[in-house]
Design an enzyme around this catalytic site. Structure first.
Site, mmCIF file in Angstrom:
data_model
loop_
_atom_site.group_PDB
_atom_site.id
_atom_site.type_symbol
_atom_site.label_atom_id
_atom_site.label_comp_id
_atom_site.label_asym_id
_atom_site.label_seq_id
_atom_site.Cartn_x
_atom_site.Cartn_y
_atom_site.Cartn_z
ATOM 1 N N GLU A 1 50.848 43.365 43.733
ATOM 2 C CA GLU A 1 50.650 42.561 42.525
ATOM 3 C C GLU A 1 51.785 41.565 42.299
ATOM 4 O O GLU A 1 51.553 40.442 41.862
ATOM 5 C CB GLU A 1 50.490 43.469 41.301
ATOM 6 C CG GLU A 1 49.211 44.305 41.306
ATOM 7 C CD GLU A 1 47.943 43.455 41.328
ATOM 8 O OE1 GLU A 1 48.013 42.257 40.997
ATOM 9 O OE2 GLU A 1 46.890 43.992 41.690
ATOM 10 N N TRP B 1 45.844 46.698 50.329
ATOM 11 C CA TRP B 1 46.197 47.335 49.063
ATOM 12 C C TRP B 1 44.975 47.959 48.383
ATOM 13 O O TRP B 1 45.096 48.565 47.341
ATOM 14 C CB TRP B 1 46.878 46.341 48.116
ATOM 15 C CG TRP B 1 46.144 45.035 47.982
ATOM 16 C CD1 TRP B 1 45.114 44.776 47.134
ATOM 17 C CD2 TRP B 1 46.392 43.835 48.703
ATOM 18 N NE1 TRP B 1 44.695 43.478 47.286
ATOM 19 C CE2 TRP B 1 45.462 42.866 48.247
ATOM 20 C CE3 TRP B 1 47.307 43.460 49.701
ATOM 21 C CZ2 TRP B 1 45.419 41.560 48.742
ATOM 22 C CZ3 TRP B 1 47.257 42.174 50.197
ATOM 23 C CH2 TRP B 1 46.330 41.231 49.719
ATOM 24 N N GLY C 1 58.238 31.546 47.657
ATOM 25 C CA GLY C 1 58.438 30.852 46.383
ATOM 26 C C GLY C 1 58.625 31.781 45.194
ATOM 27 O O GLY C 1 58.491 32.995 45.315
ATOM 28 N N TYR D 1 49.592 41.086 32.670
ATOM 29 C CA TYR D 1 48.639 41.137 33.788
ATOM 30 C C TYR D 1 48.988 42.252 34.767
ATOM 31 O O TYR D 1 48.153 43.101 35.115
ATOM 32 C CB TYR D 1 48.573 39.799 34.548
ATOM 33 C CG TYR D 1 47.937 40.029 35.886
ATOM 34 C CD1 TYR D 1 46.565 40.197 35.979
ATOM 35 C CD2 TYR D 1 48.711 40.241 37.026
ATOM 36 C CE1 TYR D 1 45.964 40.539 37.181
ATOM 37 C CE2 TYR D 1 48.127 40.568 38.227
ATOM 38 C CZ TYR D 1 46.760 40.720 38.303
ATOM 39 O OH TYR D 1 46.179 41.086 39.478
#
Length: 346
Positions: A33, A20, A77, A116
């Site tokens: 992200e 990335w 998860g 973020y």
DNA sequence: AAGTCGGGGCT
DNA sequence: AGCCCAGACTT
């Protein structure tokens, strides 16, 4: 040399080569992200590769069934990330003409994108000077400036965001943001950082005051609740098994599992009748049962410890919604279930 | 402001 | 066993 210049210089000498970091395509940056939220690079990297390969564009992701997205996400998860990722892909295609928003204020409107992630995408893909504040940044700033405000308090969140915003290199926000996070993960580590070789060791206040281990300050800890899960592996003589989707809110939403009955405590073989299988699941159907695992399989989540039993229930015929063994592995499941499926060897 | 939501890695 | 991880969302 000041804080920001030191961080940036360290990065120029130590940067790692991630896929990335070879692109400015906001779709790929966004994908990386979301995958890396609360996830270490080592764990997220293979998932990034799989997603880029399977869904090369936002259009490919948008037109996929949610089940395919969850299947590719299986094992990573925090499955709401995958559901929100898919929702946002469809939103970008249908409402935004397939064009990724290009400012912090528009990016943060996307579902699954908070301060973020919006800052990361805006800075890395569009060079907007929006400061990222992740776990690494909290740790570095709290130590370097000896800030004792809890990083997960409302006050702390604001305070560290303001500080990071004053520190960011406005001429090179993409590099600075990635540099400070990389510096945190590899130099200013949570445990036993090697401050002897740190380029900031002559001005770090926590080091000077011997408070490296005490910072950052974090409020509370999640208390772990114990839960007792009984999975009913119902199979018939034609190699079919009952498998269902978790539709309710809570853990593993939209993933698949064997019919589950939760109990207040771990039950013994003699107490099998407490599950009331005959009443709630297999009405008027005769079956034999046995317990697969003699001791509870304990599956640990961050906030729950699941004490699980797998009951094998054999019968001649099952309701028609039962699926053939051969299709089991095509469904997205929690790791606990996929481990069982592999081990049981249907 | 506090709870919820995974799974793996490190100490 | 406890803490952490390129956090966000719900209540």
């Amino acid at each position: 040399m000041n804080f920001s210049k030191t961080i940036t210089y360290w990065y120029s000498e130590n940067k790692r080569d991630f896929p990335w970091r070879k692109t400015k395509n906001p779709y790929f940056i966004w994908l990386s992200e979301i995958i890396l939220q609360q996830t270490q690079v080592k764990q997220g990297l293979p998932y990034y590769e799989a997603f880029v390969s399977t869904f090369p564009t936002v259009f490919d992701l948008a037109k996929a069934p949610e089940q395919d997205v969850l299947k590719l996400w299986q094992g990573l998860g925090y499955y709401s990330r995958a559901r929100n990722l898919h929702f946002t892909a469809k939103h970008i295609v249908s409402e935004l003409n397939g064009v990724f928003p290009n400012t912090y204020s528009d990016i943060i409107k996307l579902k699954g994108v908070g301060d973020y992630t919006a800052s990361a995408i805006a800075s890395i893909a569009f060079n907007e000077p929006a400061a990222v504040v992740d776990g690494n940044v909290y740790r570095i700033l709290s130590r370097f400036f000896d800030i004792n405000t809890p990083i997960n308090s409302t006050k702390g969140i604001k305070e560290f965001k303001v500080l990071a915003s004053t520190l960011i290199d406005k001429e090179a926000p993409a590099i600075f943001n990635q540099a400070i996070m990389d510096f945190g993960s590899r130099q200013c580590k949570p445990k036993n950082p090697n401050c002897n070789i740190c380029p900031l060791n002559n001005s770090c206040l926590a080091l000077k005051k011997n408070k490296i281990q005490a910072l950052p300050v974090k409020l509370k800890k999640v208390k772990v609740t114990q839960k007792y899960f009984n999975f009913l592996v119902c199979i018939d003589s034609n190699n079919n098994v009952l498998f269902e989707q978790r539709v309710k809110k809570g853990i593993w939403q939209n993933l698949y599992q064997f019919p589950l009955i939760e109990t207040e405590k771990s039950i013994s073989v003699d107490e099998f009748h407490l599950l009331k299988v005959k009443t709630y699941l297999l009405k008027d159907i005769d079956f034999d049962y046995s317990l697969y695992n003699k001791t509870d399989k304990i599956h640990k989540l961050s906030h729950q410890h699941l004490h699980t039993k797998f009951w094998i229930i054999e019968t001649k015929a099952l309701p028609k919604e039962a699926i053939p063994f051969s299709k089991l592995k095509s469904y997205p499941t929690p790791v606990l279930i996929s481990n069982f499926i592999n081990e049981f060897n249907f």
